[in-house]
Design an enzyme around this catalytic site. Sequence first.
Site: not given
Ligand code: COS
Length: 386
Positions: A124-125, A364
Amino acid sequence: MALDKETLNQLLDSVSKFVDNRLKPLESQVAQEDRIPDEVVEEMKAMGLFGLTIPERYGGLGLSMADEIQVVQVLGHTSPAFRSVFGTNVGIGSQSIIIDGTEEQKNHYLPRMATGEIIGSFCLTEPDAGSDAASLKMSAVKDGDDYLLNGTKRFITNAPQANLFTVFARTNPEEKGSRGISAFLVDADTAGISVGPAYRKMGQQGAHVADVMFDDVRVPAANIVGAKENVGFKTAMKVLDRGRLHISALSVGIAERLIADSLKYAMQRKQFGQPIAEFQLIQAMLADSQTEMYAASCMVADAAKRRDAGENVAALAASCKLFATEMVGRVADRAVQIHGGAGYIEDYGIERFYRDVRLFRIYEGTSQIQQMVIARDMIRNASNIN
Ligand code: COS
Protein backbone atom coordinates in the site's frame (compact mmCIF):
# COMPACT_ATOMS: atom_id res chain seq x y z
CA MET A 1 -15.98 -19.62 12.80
CA ALA A 2 -14.61 -19.95 16.31
CA LEU A 3 -12.73 -23.07 17.40
CA ASP A 4 -14.33 -25.14 20.14
CA LYS A 5 -12.88 -24.38 23.54
CA GLU A 6 -10.88 -27.58 23.86
CA THR A 7 -9.24 -27.23 20.42
CA LEU A 8 -8.42 -23.59 21.09
CA ASN A 9 -6.88 -24.47 24.45
CA GLN A 10 -4.77 -27.17 22.83
CA LEU A 11 -3.58 -24.68 20.21
CA LEU A 12 -2.77 -22.07 22.86
CA ASP A 13 -0.89 -24.67 24.86
CA SER A 14 1.21 -25.86 21.91
CA VAL A 15 1.97 -22.28 20.79
CA SER A 16 2.97 -21.41 24.34
CA LYS A 17 5.34 -24.39 24.57
CA PHE A 18 6.80 -23.55 21.14
CA VAL A 19 7.40 -19.95 22.25
CA ASP A 20 9.00 -20.97 25.55
CA ASN A 21 11.08 -23.93 24.45
CA ARG A 22 11.94 -23.14 20.85
CA LEU A 23 11.73 -19.41 20.17
CA LYS A 24 12.83 -17.69 23.39
CA PRO A 25 16.27 -19.40 23.40
CA LEU A 26 16.85 -18.08 19.84
CA GLU A 27 15.93 -14.43 20.47
CA SER A 28 19.45 -13.10 20.75
CA GLN A 29 20.80 -15.20 17.85
CA VAL A 30 18.00 -14.02 15.54
CA ALA A 31 18.65 -10.40 16.48
CA GLN A 32 22.35 -10.76 15.76
CA GLU A 33 22.03 -12.72 12.52
CA ASP A 34 18.94 -10.81 11.29
CA ARG A 35 17.53 -14.15 10.21
CA ILE A 36 15.05 -16.76 11.45
CA PRO A 37 16.54 -20.26 11.02
CA ASP A 38 14.92 -22.23 8.17
CA GLU A 39 14.09 -25.15 10.45
CA VAL A 40 12.10 -22.85 12.74
CA VAL A 41 10.10 -21.60 9.75
CA GLU A 42 9.41 -25.23 8.82
CA GLU A 43 8.19 -25.95 12.34
CA MET A 44 5.90 -22.92 12.14
CA LYS A 45 4.46 -24.31 8.91
CA ALA A 46 3.91 -27.73 10.48
CA MET A 47 2.06 -26.10 13.40
CA GLY A 48 -0.31 -24.36 11.01
CA LEU A 49 0.78 -20.86 12.04
CA PHE A 50 0.73 -19.56 8.45
CA GLY A 51 -2.94 -20.49 8.16
CA LEU A 52 -4.26 -19.34 11.53
CA THR A 53 -6.94 -17.07 10.09
CA ILE A 54 -7.46 -18.72 6.72
CA PRO A 55 -10.89 -20.41 6.65
CA GLU A 56 -10.88 -24.16 7.21
CA ARG A 57 -12.33 -24.88 3.76
CA TYR A 58 -9.14 -23.42 2.26
CA GLY A 59 -6.87 -25.42 4.53
CA GLY A 60 -6.37 -23.00 7.42
CA LEU A 61 -7.39 -23.13 11.07
CA GLY A 62 -10.12 -20.54 10.54
CA LEU A 63 -9.66 -18.64 13.77
CA SER A 64 -12.25 -16.05 14.68
CA MET A 65 -10.94 -12.61 15.70
CA ALA A 66 -11.51 -13.53 19.36
CA ASP A 67 -9.47 -16.72 18.90
CA GLU A 68 -6.77 -14.95 16.91
CA ILE A 69 -6.07 -12.33 19.55
CA GLN A 70 -5.53 -15.03 22.18
CA VAL A 71 -3.00 -16.86 20.01
CA VAL A 72 -1.25 -13.63 19.06
CA GLN A 73 -1.04 -12.60 22.69
CA VAL A 74 0.90 -15.80 23.44
CA LEU A 75 3.14 -15.18 20.42
CA GLY A 76 3.87 -11.77 21.95
CA HIS A 77 5.79 -13.50 24.73
CA THR A 78 8.81 -13.65 22.43
CA SER A 79 10.53 -11.35 19.91
CA PRO A 80 8.01 -9.98 17.42
CA ALA A 81 10.32 -10.87 14.51
CA PHE A 82 9.18 -14.50 14.85
CA ARG A 83 5.53 -13.55 14.39
CA SER A 84 6.43 -11.46 11.38
CA VAL A 85 7.46 -14.58 9.43
CA PHE A 86 3.84 -15.70 9.15
CA GLY A 87 2.22 -12.43 10.24
CA THR A 88 1.51 -11.22 6.72
CA ASN A 89 -0.09 -14.56 5.75
CA VAL A 90 -2.31 -14.34 8.81
CA GLY A 91 -3.07 -10.66 8.32
CA ILE A 92 -2.49 -8.03 5.68
CA GLY A 93 -1.09 -10.45 3.06
CA SER A 94 -4.14 -12.73 2.92
CA GLN A 95 -7.07 -10.76 4.29
CA SER A 96 -7.82 -8.84 1.07
CA ILE A 97 -8.56 -12.19 -0.57
CA ILE A 98 -10.44 -13.57 2.45
CA ILE A 99 -12.58 -10.46 2.91
CA ASP A 100 -13.22 -9.35 -0.69
CA GLY A 101 -11.73 -11.97 -3.05
CA THR A 102 -13.67 -14.03 -5.58
CA GLU A 103 -14.17 -17.75 -4.95
CA GLU A 104 -11.66 -18.44 -7.72
CA GLN A 105 -9.04 -16.20 -6.10
CA LYS A 106 -9.62 -17.86 -2.73
CA ASN A 107 -9.26 -21.34 -4.19
CA HIS A 108 -6.18 -20.35 -6.13
CA TYR A 109 -4.18 -18.69 -3.35
CA LEU A 110 -5.46 -19.46 0.13
CA PRO A 111 -4.65 -23.19 0.43
CA ARG A 112 -1.00 -22.51 -0.41
CA MET A 113 -0.91 -19.49 1.88
CA ALA A 114 -2.26 -21.64 4.71
CA THR A 115 0.66 -24.06 4.38
CA GLY A 116 3.23 -21.28 4.02
CA GLU A 117 4.11 -22.32 0.48
CA ILE A 118 3.06 -18.83 -0.65
CA ILE A 119 4.14 -15.83 1.43
CA GLY A 120 1.80 -12.89 0.97
CA SER A 121 2.79 -9.25 1.27
CA PHE A 122 0.72 -6.03 1.32
CA CYS A 123 1.83 -3.18 -0.96
CA LEU A 124 0.00 0.00 0.00
CA THR A 125 2.62 2.52 1.16
CA GLU A 126 4.62 4.53 -1.39
CA PRO A 127 7.47 7.05 -1.14
CA ASP A 128 4.94 9.92 -1.21
CA ALA A 129 1.87 8.14 0.25
CA GLY A 130 2.17 6.86 3.83
CA SER A 131 -0.51 8.04 6.26
CA ASP A 132 -2.37 9.60 3.32
CA ALA A 133 -2.78 6.22 1.66
CA ALA A 134 -5.55 7.45 -0.66
CA SER A 135 -3.07 9.73 -2.44
CA LEU A 136 -1.07 6.81 -3.83
CA LYS A 137 0.31 7.27 -7.35
CA MET A 138 1.10 3.75 -8.55
CA SER A 139 -0.63 3.45 -11.91
CA ALA A 140 -2.55 0.56 -13.43
CA VAL A 141 -3.37 1.22 -17.08
CA LYS A 142 -5.70 -1.06 -18.99
CA ASP A 143 -4.10 -2.88 -21.92
CA GLY A 144 -6.45 -5.43 -23.52
CA ASP A 145 -7.47 -7.93 -20.83
CA ASP A 146 -4.53 -6.90 -18.68
CA TYR A 147 -3.29 -3.94 -16.70
CA LEU A 148 0.21 -2.51 -16.76
CA LEU A 149 1.41 -1.54 -13.29
CA ASN A 150 4.08 1.12 -12.77
CA GLY A 151 5.42 2.65 -9.58
CA THR A 152 7.24 2.00 -6.32
CA LYS A 153 5.97 0.59 -3.04
CA ARG A 154 7.91 1.45 0.12
CA PHE A 155 8.67 -0.31 3.45
CA ILE A 156 6.93 -3.54 2.44
CA THR A 157 7.05 -6.17 5.19
CA ASN A 158 8.24 -9.60 4.02
CA ALA A 159 8.85 -8.30 0.46
CA PRO A 160 12.17 -10.21 0.15
CA GLN A 161 10.40 -13.51 0.96
CA ALA A 162 7.09 -12.80 -0.77
CA ASN A 163 5.56 -14.89 -3.54
CA LEU A 164 2.38 -12.84 -3.78
CA PHE A 165 1.88 -9.10 -3.53
CA THR A 166 -1.47 -7.43 -2.93
CA VAL A 167 -0.81 -4.20 -4.79
CA PHE A 168 -2.94 -1.09 -4.49
CA ALA A 169 -2.83 0.95 -7.70
CA ARG A 170 -4.77 3.74 -9.36
CA THR A 171 -7.07 2.42 -12.09
CA ASN A 172 -8.89 5.70 -12.50
CA PRO A 173 -6.39 8.54 -13.01
CA GLU A 174 -9.23 11.09 -13.10
CA GLU A 175 -10.03 10.26 -9.49
CA LYS A 176 -7.15 11.45 -7.26
CA GLY A 177 -8.57 10.10 -3.99
CA SER A 178 -9.64 6.76 -2.57
CA ARG A 179 -12.30 6.02 -5.22
CA GLY A 180 -9.85 5.45 -8.08
CA ILE A 181 -7.83 2.67 -6.45
CA SER A 182 -7.97 -1.09 -7.15
CA ALA A 183 -6.30 -4.02 -5.37
CA PHE A 184 -4.33 -6.43 -7.57
CA LEU A 185 -3.03 -9.90 -6.78
CA VAL A 186 0.42 -10.02 -8.36
CA ASP A 187 2.71 -13.04 -8.38
CA ALA A 188 6.15 -11.91 -7.24
CA ASP A 189 7.93 -13.59 -10.15
CA THR A 190 6.03 -11.55 -12.76
CA ALA A 191 8.38 -9.82 -15.22
CA GLY A 192 9.11 -6.20 -14.33
CA ILE A 193 9.06 -6.61 -10.53
CA SER A 194 12.22 -5.97 -8.55
CA VAL A 195 12.69 -5.97 -4.79
CA GLY A 196 15.21 -3.61 -3.21
CA PRO A 197 17.68 -4.59 -0.48
CA ALA A 198 16.23 -5.17 2.99
CA TYR A 199 16.33 -1.96 5.06
CA ARG A 200 18.50 -1.79 8.17
CA LYS A 201 16.04 -1.03 10.94
CA MET A 202 15.91 0.20 14.53
CA GLY A 203 14.60 -3.16 15.77
CA GLN A 204 12.80 -6.40 14.90
CA GLN A 205 15.90 -7.89 13.28
CA GLY A 206 14.90 -11.11 11.56
CA ALA A 207 11.84 -9.44 10.03
CA HIS A 208 12.56 -7.98 6.61
CA VAL A 209 11.25 -4.84 4.95
CA ALA A 210 12.11 -3.61 1.46
CA ASP A 211 10.86 -1.50 -1.44
CA VAL A 212 9.19 -3.15 -4.42
CA MET A 213 9.50 -1.60 -7.88
CA PHE A 214 7.00 -2.26 -10.68
CA ASP A 215 8.08 -1.52 -14.24
CA ASP A 216 5.37 -2.27 -16.83
CA VAL A 217 4.21 -5.28 -14.84
CA ARG A 218 1.46 -7.07 -16.77
CA VAL A 219 -1.38 -8.33 -14.57
CA PRO A 220 -4.60 -9.91 -15.86
CA ALA A 221 -7.79 -8.00 -15.04
CA ALA A 222 -9.03 -11.22 -13.42
CA ASN A 223 -6.45 -10.58 -10.67
CA ILE A 224 -8.26 -7.53 -9.32
CA VAL A 225 -9.43 -8.51 -5.83
CA GLY A 226 -13.12 -9.37 -6.02
CA ALA A 227 -13.00 -8.60 -9.77
CA LYS A 228 -14.22 -5.09 -8.89
CA GLU A 229 -12.39 -1.98 -10.04
CA ASN A 230 -11.95 1.16 -7.97
CA VAL A 231 -12.98 -0.28 -4.59
CA GLY A 232 -9.49 -1.35 -3.51
CA PHE A 233 -9.11 1.37 -0.91
CA LYS A 234 -12.08 0.06 1.05
CA THR A 235 -10.55 -3.42 0.90
CA ALA A 236 -7.32 -1.99 2.32
CA MET A 237 -9.19 -0.30 5.17
CA LYS A 238 -11.13 -3.47 6.05
CA VAL A 239 -7.87 -5.43 6.07
CA LEU A 240 -6.29 -2.84 8.34
CA ASP A 241 -9.22 -2.99 10.79
CA ARG A 242 -8.36 -6.61 11.43
CA GLY A 243 -4.61 -5.95 11.33
CA ARG A 244 -4.91 -3.20 13.93
CA LEU A 245 -6.61 -5.57 16.36
CA HIS A 246 -3.89 -8.13 15.69
CA ILE A 247 -1.11 -5.61 16.46
CA SER A 248 -3.02 -4.55 19.60
CA ALA A 249 -3.11 -8.15 20.85
CA LEU A 250 0.58 -8.53 20.06
CA SER A 251 1.28 -5.40 22.12
CA VAL A 252 -0.61 -6.91 25.06
CA GLY A 253 1.42 -10.13 24.78
CA ILE A 254 4.74 -8.30 24.71
CA ALA A 255 3.66 -6.17 27.67
CA GLU A 256 2.96 -9.42 29.58
CA ARG A 257 6.45 -10.66 28.76
CA LEU A 258 8.11 -7.40 29.81
CA ILE A 259 6.12 -7.21 33.04
CA ALA A 260 7.04 -10.82 33.89
CA ASP A 261 10.73 -10.13 33.21
CA SER A 262 10.62 -6.89 35.21
CA LEU A 263 8.88 -8.53 38.18
CA LYS A 264 11.36 -11.41 38.22
CA TYR A 265 14.30 -9.04 38.08
CA ALA A 266 12.85 -6.74 40.76
CA MET A 267 12.33 -9.70 43.12
CA GLN A 268 15.90 -10.96 42.64
CA ARG A 269 17.87 -7.74 42.44
CA LYS A 270 18.89 -6.47 45.88
CA GLN A 271 19.79 -2.87 46.74
CA PHE A 272 19.90 -1.16 50.12
CA GLY A 273 19.70 -4.63 51.66
CA GLN A 274 16.46 -5.81 50.10
CA PRO A 275 14.90 -6.81 46.76
CA ILE A 276 14.10 -3.69 44.78
CA ALA A 277 10.52 -5.03 44.39
CA GLU A 278 10.02 -4.00 48.03
CA PHE A 279 10.45 -0.32 47.13
CA GLN A 280 7.24 1.53 46.49
CA LEU A 281 8.64 3.50 43.55
CA ILE A 282 9.43 0.20 41.77
CA GLN A 283 6.02 -1.15 42.81
CA ALA A 284 4.36 1.89 41.25
CA MET A 285 6.00 1.15 37.91
CA LEU A 286 5.03 -2.53 38.08
CA ALA A 287 1.45 -1.69 39.05
CA ASP A 288 1.05 0.94 36.32
CA SER A 289 2.31 -1.49 33.70
CA GLN A 290 0.06 -4.30 34.93
CA THR A 291 -3.00 -2.04 35.03
CA GLU A 292 -2.44 -0.59 31.58
CA MET A 293 -1.78 -4.03 30.10
CA TYR A 294 -5.02 -5.31 31.63
CA ALA A 295 -6.98 -2.34 30.24
CA ALA A 296 -5.60 -2.94 26.73
CA SER A 297 -6.32 -6.65 27.01
CA CYS A 298 -9.99 -5.97 27.91
CA MET A 299 -10.35 -3.47 25.06
CA VAL A 300 -8.95 -5.87 22.49
CA ALA A 301 -11.11 -8.76 23.71
CA ASP A 302 -14.24 -6.60 23.53
CA ALA A 303 -13.51 -5.22 20.05
CA ALA A 304 -12.64 -8.70 18.73
CA LYS A 305 -15.91 -10.13 20.05
CA ARG A 306 -17.84 -7.29 18.47
CA ARG A 307 -16.09 -7.77 15.12
CA ASP A 308 -16.97 -11.47 15.22
CA ALA A 309 -20.60 -10.46 15.85
CA GLY A 310 -20.54 -8.44 12.62
CA GLU A 311 -20.24 -4.93 14.06
CA ASN A 312 -18.25 -2.27 12.22
CA VAL A 313 -15.22 -1.98 14.48
CA ALA A 314 -13.12 0.52 12.51
CA ALA A 315 -13.10 3.08 15.33
CA LEU A 316 -12.79 0.43 18.06
CA ALA A 317 -9.83 -1.18 16.29
CA ALA A 318 -8.25 2.28 16.03
CA SER A 319 -8.86 2.85 19.78
CA CYS A 320 -7.29 -0.50 20.60
CA LYS A 321 -4.26 0.12 18.42
CA LEU A 322 -3.78 3.63 19.79
CA PHE A 323 -4.00 2.53 23.42
CA ALA A 324 -2.28 -0.86 23.23
CA THR A 325 0.73 0.25 21.19
CA GLU A 326 1.30 3.38 23.26
CA MET A 327 0.82 1.22 26.37
CA VAL A 328 3.52 -1.27 25.38
CA GLY A 329 5.87 1.64 24.67
CA ARG A 330 5.40 2.85 28.25
CA VAL A 331 5.72 -0.68 29.63
CA ALA A 332 8.97 -1.22 27.70
CA ASP A 333 10.31 2.09 28.97
CA ARG A 334 9.51 1.12 32.58
CA ALA A 335 11.05 -2.31 32.01
CA VAL A 336 14.33 -0.63 31.05
CA GLN A 337 14.05 1.61 34.12
CA ILE A 338 13.34 -1.27 36.53
CA HIS A 339 16.29 -3.20 35.12
CA GLY A 340 18.49 -0.11 35.54
CA GLY A 341 21.90 -0.50 33.88
CA ALA A 342 21.01 -4.07 32.91
CA GLY A 343 18.05 -2.72 30.95
CA TYR A 344 20.42 -0.82 28.69
CA ILE A 345 22.72 -3.79 28.06
CA GLU A 346 22.12 -6.09 25.13
CA ASP A 347 22.57 -9.35 27.08
CA TYR A 348 19.32 -8.93 29.03
CA GLY A 349 17.19 -8.45 25.91
CA ILE A 350 15.12 -5.65 27.46
CA GLU A 351 16.64 -2.91 25.31
CA ARG A 352 15.88 -5.07 22.27
CA PHE A 353 12.18 -5.21 23.10
CA TYR A 354 12.27 -1.45 23.77
CA ARG A 355 13.43 -0.94 20.18
CA ASP A 356 11.17 -3.66 18.75
CA VAL A 357 7.91 -2.23 20.11
CA ARG A 358 8.59 1.27 18.76
CA LEU A 359 7.35 0.14 15.36
CA PHE A 360 3.85 -0.68 16.63
CA ARG A 361 3.01 3.01 17.02
CA ILE A 362 3.89 3.58 13.37
CA TYR A 363 2.91 0.73 11.04
CA GLU A 364 -0.64 -0.26 10.09
CA GLY A 365 -1.48 3.39 10.83
CA THR A 366 0.36 5.77 13.18
CA SER A 367 -1.10 6.72 16.56
CA GLN A 368 -2.08 10.05 15.01
CA ILE A 369 -4.01 8.31 12.21
CA GLN A 370 -5.82 6.20 14.83
CA GLN A 371 -6.76 9.40 16.68
CA MET A 372 -8.09 10.81 13.43
CA VAL A 373 -10.17 7.69 12.71
CA ILE A 374 -11.63 7.75 16.24
CA ALA A 375 -12.45 11.47 16.26
CA ARG A 376 -13.97 11.38 12.77
CA ASP A 377 -16.20 8.51 13.88
CA MET A 378 -17.30 10.48 16.94
CA ILE A 379 -18.13 13.52 14.80
CA ARG A 380 -19.97 11.40 12.21
CA ASN A 381 -22.07 9.72 14.89
CA ALA A 382 -22.89 13.02 16.58
CA SER A 383 -23.87 14.57 13.22
CA ASN A 384 -26.20 11.64 12.51
CA ILE A 385 -27.92 12.05 15.88
CA ASN A 386 -28.40 15.82 15.56
N1 COS B 1 -13.86 -0.06 6.33
C1 COS B 1 -14.52 0.10 5.16
N2 COS B 1 -14.50 1.26 4.45
C2 COS B 1 -13.78 2.28 4.96
C3 COS B 1 -13.06 2.17 6.16
C4 COS B 1 -13.12 0.94 6.87
N3 COS B 1 -12.47 0.77 8.00
N4 COS B 1 -12.43 3.32 6.39
C5 COS B 1 -12.75 4.16 5.38
N5 COS B 1 -13.56 3.52 4.51
C6 COS B 1 -14.17 4.06 3.29
C7 COS B 1 -14.92 5.33 3.61
O1 COS B 1 -16.24 5.02 4.00
C8 COS B 1 -14.88 6.07 2.30
O2 COS B 1 -15.86 5.54 1.44
P1 COS B 1 -16.68 6.47 0.39
O3 COS B 1 -15.69 6.84 -0.68
O4 COS B 1 -17.75 5.57 -0.14
O5 COS B 1 -17.19 7.63 1.15
C9 COS B 1 -13.50 5.69 1.74
O6 COS B 1 -13.13 4.47 2.39
C10 COS B 1 -12.45 6.74 2.01
O7 COS B 1 -12.38 6.95 3.41
P2 COS B 1 -11.90 8.31 4.02
O8 COS B 1 -12.64 9.44 3.36
O9 COS B 1 -11.94 8.19 5.50
O10 COS B 1 -10.37 8.34 3.50
P3 COS B 1 -9.21 9.36 3.84
O11 COS B 1 -8.33 9.40 2.68
O12 COS B 1 -9.74 10.64 4.37
O13 COS B 1 -8.41 8.74 5.10
C11 COS B 1 -7.33 7.16 6.53
C12 COS B 1 -8.43 7.47 5.52
C13 COS B 1 -6.48 8.34 6.93
C14 COS B 1 -8.01 6.59 7.75
C15 COS B 1 -6.47 6.11 5.79
O14 COS B 1 -5.80 6.70 4.72
C16 COS B 1 -5.50 5.40 6.67
O15 COS B 1 -5.86 4.49 7.42
N6 COS B 1 -4.22 5.81 6.60
C17 COS B 1 -3.16 5.07 7.24
C18 COS B 1 -2.65 4.06 6.27
C19 COS B 1 -1.96 2.98 6.97
O16 COS B 1 -2.41 2.41 7.94
N7 COS B 1 -0.81 2.65 6.42
C20 COS B 1 -0.05 1.61 6.91
C21 COS B 1 0.41 0.83 5.75
S1 COS B 1 0.10 -0.83 5.90
S2 COS B 1 1.48 -1.47 7.09
